[in-house]
Design a protein around this motif. Structure first.
Motif, PDB file in Angstrom:
ATOM      1  N   THR A  36      43.090  63.758 -66.423  1.00 31.20           N
ATOM      2  CA  THR A  36      42.333  64.598 -65.514  1.00 31.20           C
ATOM      3  C   THR A  36      42.112  65.967 -66.137  1.00 31.20           C
ATOM      4  N   VAL A  37      40.865  66.447 -66.073  1.00 30.93           N
ATOM      5  CA  VAL A  37      40.520  67.788 -66.520  1.00 30.93           C
ATOM      6  C   VAL A  37      39.917  68.502 -65.332  1.00 30.93           C
ATOM      7  N   GLY A  38      40.460  69.668 -65.014  1.00 30.29           N
ATOM      8  CA  GLY A  38      39.954  70.404 -63.867  1.00 30.29           C
ATOM      9  C   GLY A  38      40.114  71.895 -64.010  1.00 30.29           C
ATOM     10  N   THR A  39      39.825  72.595 -62.928  1.00 30.25           N
ATOM     11  CA  THR A  39      39.897  74.047 -62.935  1.00 30.25           C
ATOM     12  C   THR A  39      41.329  74.550 -63.079  1.00 30.25           C
ATOM     13  N   SER A  40      42.317  73.734 -62.781  1.00 28.76           N
ATOM     14  CA  SER A  40      43.703  74.165 -62.918  1.00 28.76           C
ATOM     15  C   SER A  40      44.366  73.627 -64.184  1.00 28.76           C
ATOM     16  N   GLY A  41      43.605  73.010 -65.080  1.00 29.87           N
ATOM     17  CA  GLY A  41      44.160  72.541 -66.347  1.00 29.87           C
ATOM     18  C   GLY A  41      43.982  71.057 -66.563  1.00 29.87           C
ATOM     19  N   ARG A  73      39.825  67.324 -49.490  1.00 29.04           N
ATOM     20  CA  ARG A  73      39.691  66.682 -50.783  1.00 29.04           C
ATOM     21  C   ARG A  73      38.667  65.573 -50.648  1.00 29.04           C
ATOM     22  N   LYS A  74      37.732  65.522 -51.571  1.00 29.63           N
ATOM     23  CA  LYS A  74      36.723  64.469 -51.576  1.00 29.63           C
ATOM     24  C   LYS A  74      36.606  63.940 -52.993  1.00 29.63           C
ATOM     25  N   SER A  75      36.508  62.628 -53.133  1.00 30.28           N
ATOM     26  CA  SER A  75      36.424  61.979 -54.432  1.00 30.28           C
ATOM     27  C   SER A  75      35.148  61.149 -54.505  1.00 30.28           C
ATOM     28  N   PHE A  76      34.432  61.270 -55.622  1.00 26.74           N
ATOM     29  CA  PHE A  76      33.205  60.522 -55.838  1.00 26.74           C
ATOM     30  C   PHE A  76      33.344  59.677 -57.096  1.00 26.74           C
ATOM     31  N   LYS A  77      32.943  58.408 -57.010  1.00 25.95           N
ATOM     32  CA  LYS A  77      32.965  57.533 -58.181  1.00 25.95           C
ATOM     33  C   LYS A  77      31.654  57.728 -58.931  1.00 25.95           C
ATOM     34  N   LEU A  78      31.723  58.261 -60.159  1.00 30.00           N
ATOM     35  CA  LEU A  78      30.526  58.495 -60.968  1.00 30.00           C
ATOM     36  C   LEU A  78      30.154  57.274 -61.794  1.00 30.00           C
ATOM     37  N   ALA A  79      31.152  56.560 -62.291  1.00 34.54           N
ATOM     38  CA  ALA A  79      30.966  55.359 -63.113  1.00 34.54           C
ATOM     39  C   ALA A  79      32.303  54.625 -63.098  1.00 34.54           C
ATOM     40  N   PRO A  80      32.340  53.384 -63.570  1.00 35.85           N
ATOM     41  CA  PRO A  80      33.624  52.696 -63.632  1.00 35.85           C
ATOM     42  C   PRO A  80      34.619  53.477 -64.498  1.00 35.85           C
ATOM     43  N   GLY A 112      31.726  71.796 -67.790  1.00 34.79           N
ATOM     44  CA  GLY A 112      32.306  70.538 -68.275  1.00 34.79           C
ATOM     45  C   GLY A 112      31.759  69.336 -67.538  1.00 34.79           C
ATOM     46  N   LEU A 113      31.626  69.452 -66.217  1.00 39.13           N
ATOM     47  CA  LEU A 113      31.053  68.374 -65.424  1.00 39.13           C
ATOM     48  C   LEU A 113      29.612  68.098 -65.839  1.00 39.13           C
ATOM     49  N   PHE A 114      28.833  69.152 -66.039  1.00 38.73           N
ATOM     50  CA  PHE A 114      27.440  69.000 -66.463  1.00 38.73           C
ATOM     51  C   PHE A 114      27.364  68.259 -67.796  1.00 38.73           C
ATOM     52  N   LEU A 115      28.224  68.626 -68.744  1.00 39.95           N
ATOM     53  CA  LEU A 115      28.212  67.960 -70.051  1.00 39.95           C
ATOM     54  C   LEU A 115      28.591  66.489 -69.935  1.00 39.95           C
ATOM     55  N   ILE A 116      29.559  66.168 -69.086  1.00 38.69           N
ATOM     56  CA  ILE A 116      29.956  64.771 -68.903  1.00 38.69           C
ATOM     57  C   ILE A 116      28.817  63.969 -68.279  1.00 38.69           C
ATOM     58  N   LEU A 157      35.513  56.620 -63.964  1.00 36.40           N
ATOM     59  CA  LEU A 157      35.209  58.054 -63.986  1.00 36.40           C
ATOM     60  C   LEU A 157      35.001  58.548 -62.567  1.00 36.40           C
ATOM     61  N   ARG A 158      35.827  59.527 -62.146  1.00 35.39           N
ATOM     62  CA  ARG A 158      35.761  60.055 -60.779  1.00 35.39           C
ATOM     63  C   ARG A 158      35.642  61.564 -60.802  1.00 35.39           C
ATOM     64  N   LEU A 159      34.916  62.094 -59.831  1.00 37.98           N
ATOM     65  CA  LEU A 159      34.819  63.527 -59.594  1.00 37.98           C
ATOM     66  C   LEU A 159      35.592  63.835 -58.324  1.00 37.98           C
ATOM     67  N   ASN A 160      36.565  64.734 -58.394  1.00 34.09           N
ATOM     68  CA  ASN A 160      37.368  65.129 -57.246  1.00 34.09           C
ATOM     69  C   ASN A 160      37.061  66.579 -56.911  1.00 34.09           C
ATOM     70  N   ILE A 161      36.821  66.861 -55.637  1.00 38.89           N
ATOM     71  CA  ILE A 161      36.542  68.212 -55.182  1.00 38.89           C
ATOM     72  C   ILE A 161      37.526  68.557 -54.073  1.00 38.89           C
ATOM     73  N   SER A 162      38.126  69.747 -54.196  1.00 41.60           N
ATOM     74  CA  SER A 162      39.043  70.226 -53.164  1.00 41.60           C
ATOM     75  C   SER A 162      38.780  71.707 -52.929  1.00 41.60           C
ATOM     76  N   ARG A 163      39.531  72.278 -52.027  1.00 47.66           N
ATOM     77  CA  ARG A 163      39.378  73.690 -51.724  1.00 47.66           C
ATOM     78  C   ARG A 163      39.732  74.554 -52.937  1.00 47.66           C
ATOM     79  N   LYS A 164      40.656  74.101 -53.752  1.00 45.73           N
ATOM     80  CA  LYS A 164      41.106  74.882 -54.902  1.00 45.73           C
ATOM     81  C   LYS A 164      40.238  74.719 -56.136  1.00 45.73           C
ATOM     82  N   GLY A 165      39.390  73.696 -56.198  1.00 46.51           N
ATOM     83  CA  GLY A 165      38.545  73.517 -57.369  1.00 46.51           C
ATOM     84  C   GLY A 165      38.070  72.093 -57.530  1.00 46.51           C
ATOM     85  N   ALA A 166      37.526  71.814 -58.708  1.00 41.93           N
ATOM     86  CA  ALA A 166      36.981  70.494 -59.008  1.00 41.93           C
ATOM     87  C   ALA A 166      37.678  69.932 -60.243  1.00 41.93           C
ATOM     88  N   SER A 167      37.703  68.599 -60.345  1.00 43.35           N
ATOM     89  CA  SER A 167      38.278  67.949 -61.510  1.00 43.35           C
ATOM     90  C   SER A 167      37.565  66.641 -61.773  1.00 43.35           C
TER      91      SER A 167
END
Length: 94
Positions: free
Chosen positions: A36-41, A6-13, A82-86, A15-25
């Motif tokens: 949280t909006v991600g590949t699992s709901g 699992r890796k988390s990136f701070k995009l803005a105050p 969704g990530l691209f639009l954000i 707002l975070r992007l989380n990436i794991s083996r199962k998907g992104a959110s």
């Protein structure tokens, strides 16, 4: 022994992007509460700082127990769009 990734990136105050083996959110909100909006709901969560007490609830459509819940290529594509639009919206905003 199971390994997790699992890796988390701070995009803005707030707002975070989380990436794991199962998907992104993408998570919006402070550490104590967020959406949280991600590949699992979609998920809403809240916690009490410093106590380790938190609650999380999945929102939206529920899948039946007998369906396969592993991420598919279409769920990855939906998450990436969704990530691209954000990111585009944040670029326009700032």
């Amino acid at each position: 022994m199971a390994l997790r990734f699992r890796k988390s990136f701070k995009l803005a105050p707030g707002l975070r992007l989380n990436i794991s083996r199962k998907g992104a959110s993408v998570r919006v909100g402070p550490k104590v509460a967020g959406y949280t909006v991600g590949t699992s709901g979609q998920r809403v969560s809240a916690g009490i700082p410093g106590t380790g007490v938190s609650a999380s609830s999945k929102i939206g459509k529920r899948k039946s127990d007998n369906q396969n819940t592993s991420p598919t290529m279409s769920s990855w594509a939906t998450g990436l769009v969704g990530l691209f639009l954000i990111v585009m919206f944040l670029g326009w905003l700032f």
